[in-house]
Design a protein around this motif. Structure first.
Motif, PDB file in Angstrom:
ATOM      1  N   ALA A 197       0.858  -1.188   0.000  1.00 45.32           N
ATOM      2  CA  ALA A 197       0.000   0.000   0.000  1.00 45.32           C
ATOM      3  C   ALA A 197       0.891   1.234   0.000  1.00 45.32           C
ATOM      4  O   ALA A 197       2.019   1.198   0.470  1.00 45.32           O
ATOM      5  CB  ALA A 197      -0.900  -0.012   1.227  1.00 45.32           C
ATOM      6  N   ASP A 198       0.384   2.298  -0.553  1.00 44.18           N
ATOM      7  CA  ASP A 198       1.086   3.578  -0.648  1.00 44.18           C
ATOM      8  C   ASP A 198       0.277   4.622   0.093  1.00 44.18           C
ATOM      9  O   ASP A 198      -0.925   4.743  -0.138  1.00 44.18           O
ATOM     10  CB  ASP A 198       1.096   3.977  -2.122  1.00 44.18           C
ATOM     11  CG  ASP A 198       2.463   4.194  -2.688  1.00 44.18           C
ATOM     12  OD1 ASP A 198       3.445   3.791  -2.068  1.00 44.18           O
ATOM     13  OD2 ASP A 198       2.529   4.784  -3.785  1.00 44.18           O
TER      14      ASP A 198
ATOM     15  N   LYS B  73       4.852   3.392   2.953  1.00 40.93           N
ATOM     16  CA  LYS B  73       4.379   2.192   2.261  1.00 40.93           C
ATOM     17  C   LYS B  73       4.199   1.089   3.291  1.00 40.93           C
ATOM     18  O   LYS B  73       4.537   1.273   4.461  1.00 40.93           O
ATOM     19  CB  LYS B  73       5.396   1.765   1.204  1.00 40.93           C
ATOM     20  CG  LYS B  73       5.621   2.800   0.112  1.00 40.93           C
ATOM     21  CD  LYS B  73       6.666   2.333  -0.864  1.00 40.93           C
ATOM     22  CE  LYS B  73       6.893   3.332  -1.965  1.00 40.93           C
ATOM     23  NZ  LYS B  73       5.823   3.409  -2.928  1.00 40.93           N
ATOM     24  N   THR B  74       3.702  -0.047   2.860  1.00 38.33           N
ATOM     25  CA  THR B  74       3.661  -1.211   3.725  1.00 38.33           C
ATOM     26  C   THR B  74       4.458  -2.331   3.075  1.00 38.33           C
ATOM     27  O   THR B  74       4.609  -2.377   1.857  1.00 38.33           O
ATOM     28  CB  THR B  74       2.224  -1.707   3.986  1.00 38.33           C
ATOM     29  OG1 THR B  74       1.623  -2.052   2.741  1.00 38.33           O
ATOM     30  CG2 THR B  74       1.401  -0.668   4.705  1.00 38.33           C
TER      31      THR B  74
ATOM     32  N   ASP C 295       9.321   3.541   5.014  1.00 36.43           N
ATOM     33  CA  ASP C 295       9.434   4.792   4.274  1.00 36.43           C
ATOM     34  C   ASP C 295       9.379   4.466   2.780  1.00 36.43           C
ATOM     35  O   ASP C 295       9.203   3.298   2.391  1.00 36.43           O
ATOM     36  CB  ASP C 295      10.695   5.567   4.680  1.00 36.43           C
ATOM     37  CG  ASP C 295      12.001   4.953   4.181  1.00 36.43           C
ATOM     38  OD1 ASP C 295      12.003   3.865   3.560  1.00 36.43           O
ATOM     39  OD2 ASP C 295      13.047   5.579   4.421  1.00 36.43           O
ATOM     40  N   ALA C 296       9.559   5.453   1.940  1.00 33.76           N
ATOM     41  CA  ALA C 296       9.464   5.262   0.491  1.00 33.76           C
ATOM     42  C   ALA C 296      10.506   4.283  -0.038  1.00 33.76           C
ATOM     43  O   ALA C 296      10.319   3.679  -1.094  1.00 33.76           O
ATOM     44  CB  ALA C 296       9.602   6.606  -0.219  1.00 33.76           C
ATOM     45  N   ASN C 297      11.607   4.093   0.707  1.00 38.10           N
ATOM     46  CA  ASN C 297      12.680   3.189   0.281  1.00 38.10           C
ATOM     47  C   ASN C 297      12.549   1.786   0.864  1.00 38.10           C
ATOM     48  O   ASN C 297      13.441   0.962   0.697  1.00 38.10           O
ATOM     49  CB  ASN C 297      14.039   3.777   0.669  1.00 38.10           C
ATOM     50  CG  ASN C 297      14.282   5.095  -0.017  1.00 38.10           C
ATOM     51  OD1 ASN C 297      14.053   5.244  -1.204  1.00 38.10           O
ATOM     52  ND2 ASN C 297      14.734   6.075   0.756  1.00 38.10           N
ATOM     53  N   GLY C 298      11.465   1.531   1.582  1.00 39.32           N
ATOM     54  CA  GLY C 298      11.257   0.206   2.162  1.00 39.32           C
ATOM     55  C   GLY C 298      11.915   0.002   3.515  1.00 39.32           C
ATOM     56  O   GLY C 298      11.958  -1.114   4.031  1.00 39.32           O
TER      57      GLY C 298
ATOM     58  N   GLU D 199       0.628  -1.639  10.327  1.00 34.58           N
ATOM     59  CA  GLU D 199      -0.666  -1.115   9.882  1.00 34.58           C
ATOM     60  C   GLU D 199      -1.783  -1.729  10.731  1.00 34.58           C
ATOM     61  O   GLU D 199      -1.789  -2.930  10.993  1.00 34.58           O
ATOM     62  CB  GLU D 199      -0.879  -1.444   8.406  1.00 34.58           C
ATOM     63  CG  GLU D 199      -2.078  -0.770   7.819  1.00 34.58           C
ATOM     64  CD  GLU D 199      -2.156  -0.939   6.318  1.00 34.58           C
ATOM     65  OE1 GLU D 199      -2.685  -0.032   5.674  1.00 34.58           O
ATOM     66  OE2 GLU D 199      -1.693  -1.970   5.788  1.00 34.58           O
ATOM     67  N   GLY D 200      -2.690  -0.893  11.193  1.00 25.14           N
ATOM     68  CA  GLY D 200      -3.810  -1.343  11.989  1.00 25.14           C
ATOM     69  C   GLY D 200      -3.526  -1.379  13.470  1.00 25.14           C
ATOM     70  O   GLY D 200      -4.384  -1.739  14.265  1.00 25.14           O
TER      71      GLY D 200
END
Length: 133
Positions: free
Chosen positions: A24-25, A32-33, A44-47, A131-132
């Motif tokens: 997800a973005d 991200k996830t 982060d954007a780089n994983g 997440e969650g």
């Protein structure tokens, strides 16, 4: 272009599309996830794995100086706006950082590559942001 080249290009495109669908973005790709151990961990954007700090409170960062050198805040770009569960926290120096469900998000300097979670459990106060949560 021969048939083999066309097929290889098509296969590469399908593979890239499938990988992108797995993560997800959020907030314009800043967060991200990534599935790590069956959990959807925020990165982060780089994983690189994101963490929360037990000594923070909702909307307040308590990680400065040496702490912030080891646990860099996930800073927000100028003009960034809250989105869903992602909000902005104003640090004492006036810089803005991202938070998930009110809890500020940080990186860990000892993580070396995307998917590393070496900061989870450090000092019994740092935890991967899931997440969650």
């Amino acid at each position: 272009m021969n048939l083999r080249s066309i097929l290889l290009s098509a296969a590469a495109l399908v593979t890239l599309s499938a990988s992108a669908a797995l993560a997800a973005d959020y907030v314009a790709g800043t967060v991200k996830t990534m599935d790590i151990g069956g959990k959807q961990v925020l990165t982060d954007a780089n994983g690189m794995t994101l963490y929360t700090y037990d000594k923070d409170t909702a909307g307040v960062s308590n990680c400065y100086d040496k702490c912030a050198a080891n646990w860099p805040p996930l800073f927000a770009a100028d003009g960034a706006a809250a989105e869903g569960d992602f909000t902005l926290v104003t640090r004492t120096d006036g810089k803005m950082m991202w938070a998930y469900k009110g809890m500020p998000l940080y990186l860990w300097v000892k993580d070396q590559k995307p998917g590393d979670t070496t900061g989870d459990g450090v000092g019994e106060v740092w935890h991967t942001a899931v997440e969650g949560m």
